[in-house]
Design a protein around this motif. Structure first.
Motif, PDB file in Angstrom:
ATOM      1  N   UNK A 287       1.564   8.953  -4.503  1.00  0.00           N
ATOM      2  CA  UNK A 287       2.943   8.905  -4.007  1.00  0.00           C
ATOM      3  C   UNK A 287       3.676   7.686  -4.566  1.00  0.00           C
ATOM      4  N   UNK A 288       3.020   6.532  -4.533  1.00  0.00           N
ATOM      5  CA  UNK A 288       3.682   5.326  -5.048  1.00  0.00           C
ATOM      6  C   UNK A 288       3.902   5.455  -6.556  1.00  0.00           C
ATOM      7  N   UNK A 289       2.905   5.990  -7.265  1.00  0.00           N
ATOM      8  CA  UNK A 289       3.061   6.169  -8.717  1.00  0.00           C
ATOM      9  C   UNK A 289       4.215   7.121  -9.028  1.00  0.00           C
ATOM     10  N   UNK A 290       4.441   8.102  -8.162  1.00  0.00           N
ATOM     11  CA  UNK A 290       5.500   9.096  -8.409  1.00  0.00           C
ATOM     12  C   UNK A 290       6.881   8.614  -7.945  1.00  0.00           C
ATOM     13  N   UNK A 291       6.949   7.390  -7.412  1.00  0.00           N
ATOM     14  CA  UNK A 291       8.270   6.828  -7.099  1.00  0.00           C
ATOM     15  C   UNK A 291       8.681   6.874  -5.642  1.00  0.00           C
ATOM     16  N   UNK A 292       7.730   7.125  -4.737  1.00  0.00           N
ATOM     17  CA  UNK A 292       8.088   7.116  -3.307  1.00  0.00           C
ATOM     18  C   UNK A 292       8.607   5.730  -2.913  1.00  0.00           C
ATOM     19  N   UNK A 293       9.552   5.710  -1.976  1.00  0.00           N
ATOM     20  CA  UNK A 293      10.117   4.440  -1.502  1.00  0.00           C
ATOM     21  C   UNK A 293       9.305   3.838  -0.369  1.00  0.00           C
ATOM     22  N   UNK A 294       8.288   4.553   0.066  1.00  0.00           N
ATOM     23  CA  UNK A 294       7.453   4.011   1.134  1.00  0.00           C
ATOM     24  C   UNK A 294       6.427   5.025   1.581  1.00  0.00           C
ATOM     25  N   UNK A 295       5.542   4.556   2.456  1.00  0.00           N
ATOM     26  CA  UNK A 295       4.484   5.411   3.013  1.00  0.00           C
ATOM     27  C   UNK A 295       4.505   5.257   4.525  1.00  0.00           C
ATOM     28  N   UNK A 296       4.077   6.299   5.235  1.00  0.00           N
ATOM     29  CA  UNK A 296       3.815   6.163   6.669  1.00  0.00           C
ATOM     30  C   UNK A 296       2.371   6.621   6.868  1.00  0.00           C
ATOM     31  N   UNK A 326      -2.657  -0.453  -3.986  1.00  0.00           N
ATOM     32  CA  UNK A 326      -1.261  -0.021  -4.130  1.00  0.00           C
ATOM     33  C   UNK A 326      -0.403  -1.102  -4.798  1.00  0.00           C
ATOM     34  N   UNK A 327      -0.764  -2.365  -4.557  1.00  0.00           N
ATOM     35  CA  UNK A 327       0.002  -3.460  -5.189  1.00  0.00           C
ATOM     36  C   UNK A 327      -0.025  -3.317  -6.702  1.00  0.00           C
ATOM     37  N   UNK A 334       6.963  -1.272 -11.987  1.00  0.00           N
ATOM     38  CA  UNK A 334       8.076  -2.215 -11.799  1.00  0.00           C
ATOM     39  C   UNK A 334       8.561  -2.339 -10.368  1.00  0.00           C
ATOM     40  N   UNK A 335       7.670  -2.042  -9.417  1.00  0.00           N
ATOM     41  CA  UNK A 335       8.068  -2.205  -8.006  1.00  0.00           C
ATOM     42  C   UNK A 335       7.116  -3.149  -7.303  1.00  0.00           C
ATOM     43  N   UNK A 336       7.433  -3.454  -6.066  1.00  0.00           N
ATOM     44  CA  UNK A 336       6.572  -4.300  -5.242  1.00  0.00           C
ATOM     45  C   UNK A 336       6.139  -3.522  -4.033  1.00  0.00           C
ATOM     46  N   UNK A 337       5.005  -3.930  -3.454  1.00  0.00           N
ATOM     47  CA  UNK A 337       4.574  -3.325  -2.188  1.00  0.00           C
ATOM     48  C   UNK A 337       3.719  -4.371  -1.477  1.00  0.00           C
TER      49      UNK A 337
END
Ligand code: PEP
Ligand code: MN
Length: 339
Positions: A287-296, A326-327, A334-337
């Motif tokens: 999900x994060x690799x595909x560009x999700x803005x977050x997880x629940x 995930x980091x 190019x995102x942070x988590x």
């Protein structure tokens, strides 16, 4: 339809166009972008032509929006929607992790989970006080005392709280405790609930119904917007298919598709989509690799004793390990988590 104003259009020209739209019997929804204002024209009177508006000063062009969702459409608002909650930004550079137990069960359980997910880098605490259960004999949640525990956990940890509201009559109660109102998969098309959360003055996490198309999900988001609330994030939580080795089928392609057609942040629920903690990490990474803005994500201090969804709940060390992985994935795109 949307009316696109010229970059140099003045405030009074924008106001005149809004007045013109209203005089024709439509609702006007202005949206001020970095460069120009665009005005959504909402209404179902097909006999009235809006072409006359194109002659008003400051109007660049009138564009027909073909899709049935208008206010949540990216054509209406090209920039991503960004929602700020207690200093946490959803829909921006950082992917935000919401984590905690499926249901609030006790003070001890919730506080243990809250501290642990915070230490591992989650920014928002999840936990259901009103639970939509398939069986009426299963644990239905602690109700208002569960909301009180969530508020206590927020005070102790500083984490914002997301929790489900199931009926319109509970919206003001839940909104008085929660930072984000969750509308569950089973209620995605409960239109009176959508209108009630649209008036609640709180951001909404709208989950995709297990048998709903992306267009139906966006139409439900449109209900919340049209009731006056533009702080909506949508959540892909798996849809029902013929596959039985997972609880649902995670529709990864929903992430880029929703982002193409709408400006809303997309959250992914790896727990209800897979139904098995063994698969939660892979689903989260994807999900994060595909560009999700977050997880629940469901996390429980002792899943074996959980009153709800234990088999899909991560243990605390598993959650912390997943966050580290995930980091690296977020950094690669190019995102942070996380922390
Ligand atoms: C939940 O997140 O607690 C939940 C019940 O999920 P869903 O509505 O997606 O089944
Ligand atoms: Mn659950």
């Amino acid at each position: 339809m949307i009316v696109v104003m010229k970059c140099e259009a003045s405030i009074s020209q924008v106001s005149a166009v809004i007045k013109g739209i209203e005089e024709l019997g439509f609702k006007a929804h202005p949206s001020k972008g970095a460069e120009r204002t665009i005005i959504g024209v909402i209404g179902s009177n097909r006999t009235v032509s809006l072409e006359a508006l194109s002659d008003l000063p400051g109007v660049e062009q009138i564009v027909h929006i073909a899709k049935p969702f208008k206010l949540v459409n990216r054509e209406f608002k090209p920039a991503d929607t960004v929602i700020s909650i207690n200093g946490v930004t959803i829909g921006g550079l950082e992917a935000v992790v919401m984590a905690g137990p499926c249901a609030v069960e006790s003070r001890d359980q919730l506080l243990k989970a809250a501290h642990a997910v915070k230490d591992a880098g989650a920014k928002i605490l999840r936990g259901g006080a009103f639970k939509p259960r398939t069986s009426p004999y299963d644990f239905q949640g602690l109700g208002e005392s569960g909301l009180e525990l969530l508020a206590e956990a927020r005070k102790e940890t500083g984490l914002a709280v997301v929790t489900e509201v199931m009926t319109p009559s509970d919206v003001s109660l839940v909104a008085s405790y929660a930072d984000i109102l969750q509308v569950g998969a089973r209620n995605m098309q409960n239109y009176s609930l959508l209108e009630a959360v649209g008036r609640a003055g709180r951001p909404v996490l709208l989950k995709r119904g297990m048998m709903s198309t992306i267009e139906e999900l966006l139409m439900s988001a449109e209900y919340i917007f049209s009731a006056g609330n533009s702080e909506v994030m949508v959540c892909e939580r798996g849809i029902r298919t013929f596959e039985r080795y997972t609880r649902n089928t995670l529709d990864i392609s929903a992430i880029p598709v929703i982002k193409k057609y709408s400006h809303l942040p997309v959250i992914v629920d790896p727990s209800h989509s897979t139904g098995d903690r063994a698969f939660v990490r892979s689903a989260s990474c994807a999900a994060i690799a595909a560009g999700a803005d977050g997880l629940i994500v469901e996390v429980h201090p002792s899943p074996e004793t959980a009153l709800c969804d234990g088999p899909q709940s991560l243990r605390i060390p598993e959650f912390a390990e997943m966050m580290t992985q995930l980091e690296a994935i977020a950094a690669a795109i190019g995102r942070r988590i996380g922390k």
